[in-house]
Scaffold this active site. Structure first.
Site, PDB file in Angstrom:
ATOM      1  CE  LYS A 170      75.871  57.161  70.214  1.00 22.59           C
ATOM      2  NZ  LYS A 170      76.334  56.038  69.357  1.00 22.59           N
ATOM      3  CD  GLU A 245      86.219  68.465  62.639  1.00 25.28           C
ATOM      4  OE1 GLU A 245      86.440  68.268  61.426  1.00 25.28           O
ATOM      5  OE2 GLU A 245      86.706  69.410  63.264  1.00 25.28           O
ATOM      6  CB  CYS A 279      86.506  61.966  57.283  1.00 26.11           C
ATOM      7  SG  CYS A 279      87.568  62.329  58.660  1.00 26.11           S
ATOM      8  CD  GLU A 369      82.949  60.577  53.587  1.00 25.90           C
ATOM      9  OE1 GLU A 369      81.857  60.564  54.179  1.00 25.90           O
ATOM     10  OE2 GLU A 369      83.965  61.103  54.055  1.00 25.90           O
TER      11      GLU A 369
HETATM   12  P1  NAD Z   1      77.266  58.395  61.550  1.00 30.33           P
HETATM   13  O1  NAD Z   1      77.000  59.796  61.269  1.00 30.33           O
HETATM   14  O2  NAD Z   1      76.260  57.383  61.174  1.00 30.33           O
HETATM   15  O3  NAD Z   1      77.520  58.169  63.119  1.00 30.33           O
HETATM   16  C1  NAD Z   1      78.397  58.967  63.889  1.00 30.33           C
HETATM   17  C2  NAD Z   1      77.921  58.979  65.320  1.00 30.33           C
HETATM   18  O4  NAD Z   1      76.648  59.610  65.376  1.00 30.33           O
HETATM   19  C3  NAD Z   1      77.732  57.581  65.936  1.00 30.33           C
HETATM   20  O5  NAD Z   1      78.105  57.613  67.282  1.00 30.33           O
HETATM   21  C4  NAD Z   1      76.234  57.364  65.804  1.00 30.33           C
HETATM   22  O6  NAD Z   1      75.726  56.473  66.775  1.00 30.33           O
HETATM   23  C5  NAD Z   1      75.713  58.775  66.054  1.00 30.33           C
HETATM   24  N1  NAD Z   1      74.374  59.046  65.520  1.00 30.33           N
HETATM   25  C6  NAD Z   1      73.747  58.448  64.471  1.00 30.33           C
HETATM   26  N2  NAD Z   1      72.515  58.960  64.319  1.00 30.33           N
HETATM   27  C7  NAD Z   1      72.349  59.899  65.280  1.00 30.33           C
HETATM   28  C8  NAD Z   1      71.298  60.791  65.633  1.00 30.33           C
HETATM   29  N3  NAD Z   1      70.140  60.817  64.962  1.00 30.33           N
HETATM   30  N4  NAD Z   1      71.488  61.645  66.669  1.00 30.33           N
HETATM   31  C9  NAD Z   1      72.651  61.649  67.350  1.00 30.33           C
HETATM   32  N5  NAD Z   1      73.671  60.822  67.069  1.00 30.33           N
HETATM   33  C10 NAD Z   1      73.534  59.955  66.053  1.00 30.33           C
HETATM   34  O7  NAD Z   1      78.661  58.124  60.883  1.00 30.33           O
HETATM   35  P2  NAD Z   1      79.547  56.806  60.954  1.00 30.33           P
HETATM   36  O8  NAD Z   1      78.945  55.803  60.049  1.00 30.33           O
HETATM   37  O9  NAD Z   1      79.787  56.439  62.366  1.00 30.33           O
HETATM   38  O10 NAD Z   1      80.956  57.364  60.382  1.00 30.33           O
HETATM   39  C11 NAD Z   1      81.198  57.485  59.027  1.00 30.33           C
HETATM   40  C12 NAD Z   1      81.023  58.896  58.539  1.00 30.33           C
HETATM   41  O11 NAD Z   1      81.639  59.848  59.407  1.00 30.33           O
HETATM   42  C13 NAD Z   1      81.665  59.150  57.208  1.00 30.33           C
HETATM   43  O12 NAD Z   1      80.761  59.827  56.380  1.00 30.33           O
HETATM   44  C14 NAD Z   1      82.880  60.018  57.517  1.00 30.33           C
HETATM   45  O13 NAD Z   1      83.313  60.888  56.535  1.00 30.33           O
HETATM   46  C15 NAD Z   1      82.460  60.765  58.692  1.00 30.33           C
HETATM   47  N6  NAD Z   1      83.653  61.135  59.494  1.00 30.33           N
HETATM   48  C16 NAD Z   1      84.109  62.436  59.489  1.00 30.33           C
HETATM   49  C17 NAD Z   1      85.238  62.780  60.210  1.00 30.33           C
HETATM   50  C18 NAD Z   1      85.767  64.180  60.257  1.00 30.33           C
HETATM   51  O14 NAD Z   1      86.614  64.461  61.068  1.00 30.33           O
HETATM   52  N7  NAD Z   1      85.317  65.087  59.432  1.00 30.33           N
HETATM   53  C19 NAD Z   1      85.873  61.814  60.951  1.00 30.33           C
HETATM   54  C20 NAD Z   1      85.404  60.517  60.934  1.00 30.33           C
HETATM   55  C21 NAD Z   1      84.273  60.195  60.206  1.00 30.33           C
END
Ligand code: NAD
Length: 462
Positions: A170, A245, A279, A369
């Site tokens: 997803k 992550e 990130c 962040e």
């Molecule tokens: P997000 O957490 O909003 O979304 C990530 C994914 O989770 C998306 O596919 C989203 O549709 C899904 N999601 C959202 N709500 C959900 C739920 N209730 N249940 C299941 N899935 C759900 O994050 P984002 O805005 O897409 O990305 C930005 C964030 O991600 C930043 O905080 C960044 O630091 C973090 N990030 C971390 C890493 C790492 O490797 N540590 C890598 C990339 C991004």
């Protein structure tokens, strides 16, 4: 605008169960470029069932054959690299050169590394009078963010495939087109039907249904700490394997003996690349008080040179969030030395490369962040002070240490509460484990450590 219909389920593109769509917007010009189906609980269920049916066959496929499919997948990614880079640029907004080198280059390297690991990994070992087998965990739910749209997918799908797991992906709402290209590549590579499945859709609907599905054995999630916490709770309640992550607020520690100009310039480039949406970005630069003013001047000059070379952030909401943080930094007394909250262009979700000096460790901009092109520069008095500041957030994903002597940098890095540290500008290594201490996550991705996340052990005694 292109209307895509269908989800990749059980080896074919199938109509989505519901009529809803998600529009994909080009963040550089705010135009809607495509629409993809918004998956429902029904789509997720069909995909998970396909993955479950395909599991026994793929788990029993010899590792050498799994390796051959992964090598074929890498080759398809290479053959289609221009198309993928163009798609990443269209939906994420990163400059094309960066998309080619990083957004496509890194996943090709990672896919190749897992083709090799699948072929060479010891899935069986003797321990005294036992034989220990490493077996696939099962059906994996992969939930990915938009900031490195292909890399985040490959960092989960490649080790899962190498391990013998089947997958339902997803991807993030903002970047589904890259995920669709990846599904096409998996198909072209001859991966059997049902082994990899794609459901596009909203996180709280499709993502949540996937994480909660009883036929999912493991959830591998990359994204925000807020959502990661919920997914961890869901997985914990069902006793599922989970890999998280999450966010970061990494420190770039410049020790007094370092080559200051190099450390500052590389540090600024690290934060500005991908418009700060990394990130593991070193968003806190820590400089000794004796060299602080010089470092601030160098950083402001480096940020000022970016001009048109920086892309937009991914969407309007993200731009507002980043601007809000910049305003908060000013309100809390940090000194703006480059950039600021004003929109640099009329169209597109652009944010000016921004540098804050006189930042203190407790300020919001030094703790949370931001996920935008914003660097904070903090002052330290001595090494213990630097360490306290470096370790003084809830995160622990990455970092950097610069010193005249490598051993000095290593000694400092060993005391940092973080999963990855680059010494004097060390290069990206696709085989090095990547993941967080503290609230930056659970588990590791990439290389052999990443593979082991998708394996469970069984021991037979003789
Ligand atoms: P997000 O957490 O909003 O979304 C990530 C994914 O989770 C998306 O596919 C989203 O549709 C899904 N999601 C959202 N709500 C959900 C739920 N209730 N249940 C299941 N899935 C759900 O994050 P984002 O805005 O897409 O990305 C930005 C964030 O991600 C930043 O905080 C960044 O630091 C973090 N990030 C971390 C890493 C790492 O490797 N540590 C890598 C990339 C991004």
């Amino acid at each position: 605008m292109k209307h895509h219909d269908g989800m990749y389920i059980d080896g074919a593109w199938r109509p989505a169960a519901g009529p809803d769509v998600i529009e994909v917007v080009n963040p550089a010009d705010e135009q809607v470029i495509a629409a993809v189906p918004a998956g429902t609980v029904e789509d997720v269920d069909a995909a998970v069932r396909a993955a479950r049916r395909a599991l026994p066959g793929w788990a029993a496929t010899p590792p050498a054959e799994r390796a051959a499919r992964l090598a074929a997948l890498r080759d398809v990614l290479v053959a289609r690299k221009d198309e993928i880079a163009g798609t990443v640029t269209a939906e994420l907004g990163s400059p094309l050169k960066f998309s080619e080198a990083v957004h496509v280059g890194a996943p090709i390297a990672v896919a190749g590394s897992y083709a090799e690991l699948a072929a060479t990994h010891a899935f069986e070992e003797k321990v005294g009078n036992s034989t220990v087998y490493q077996e696939p965990v099962g059906v994996v739910a992969a939930i990915t963010p938009w900031n490195y749209p292909l890399h985040q997918i490959v960092a989960k799908a490649a080790p899962a495939l190498a391990a013998g797991c089947t997958i339902v992906l997803k991807p993030a709402e903002d970047t589904p087109l890259t995920a669709r290209l990846f599904a096409e590549a998996v198909h072209e590579a001859g991966v059997p039907a049902g082994v990899f499945n794609l459901v596009t859709g909203a996180g709280p609907v499709a993502g949540q249904a996937l994480a909660e599905h009883p036929e999912v054995d493991m959830v591998s999630f990359t994204g925000s700490t807020a959502v990661g916490r919920r997914i961890g709770a869901v997985a914990g309640a069902a006793v599922k394997r989970v890999a998280l992550e999450l966010g970061g607020k990494s420190a770039n520690v410049i020790l007094p003996t370092a080559d200051l100009a190099k450390a500052v310039n590389v540090g600024v480039a690290n934060v500005m690349s991908n418009s700060g949406q990394t990130c593991s970005a070193w968003t806190r630069m820590l400089v000794h008080t004796s060299r602080y003013d010089e470092a601030v001047e160098l950083a402001a000059a480096a940020a000022g040179k970016y001009g048109d070379r920086i892309g937009p952030v991914v969407n309007a909401k993200q731009r507002e969030r980043v601007r809000g943080y910049i305003e908060k930094g000013v309100a809390e007394g940090a000194r703006l030395v480059a950039g600021g909250p004003e929109a640099p262009r009329e169209r597109g979700y652009y944010v000016s490369p921004t540098v804050f000096a006189d930042v203190t460790p407790e300020m919001t901009v030094a703790q949370e962040e931001i996920f935008g092109p914003v660097l904070t520069i903090l002052r330290y008095e001595d090494e213990e002070d630097a360490l306290r500041i470096a370790n003084g957030t809830v995160y622990g994903l990455a970092g950097a240490v610069w010193a005249g002597d490598e051993a000095e940098a290593v000694a400092f890095a060993r005391r940092m509460e973080t999963g990855q540290v680059d010494i004097n500008g060390g290069r990206f290594n696709p085989l090095a484990p990547f993941g967080g201490y503290k609230q930056s996550g659970v588990g590791r991705e990439l290389g052999a450590h990443g593979l082991s996340e998708y394996l469970q052990t069984k021991s037979l005694q003789f």
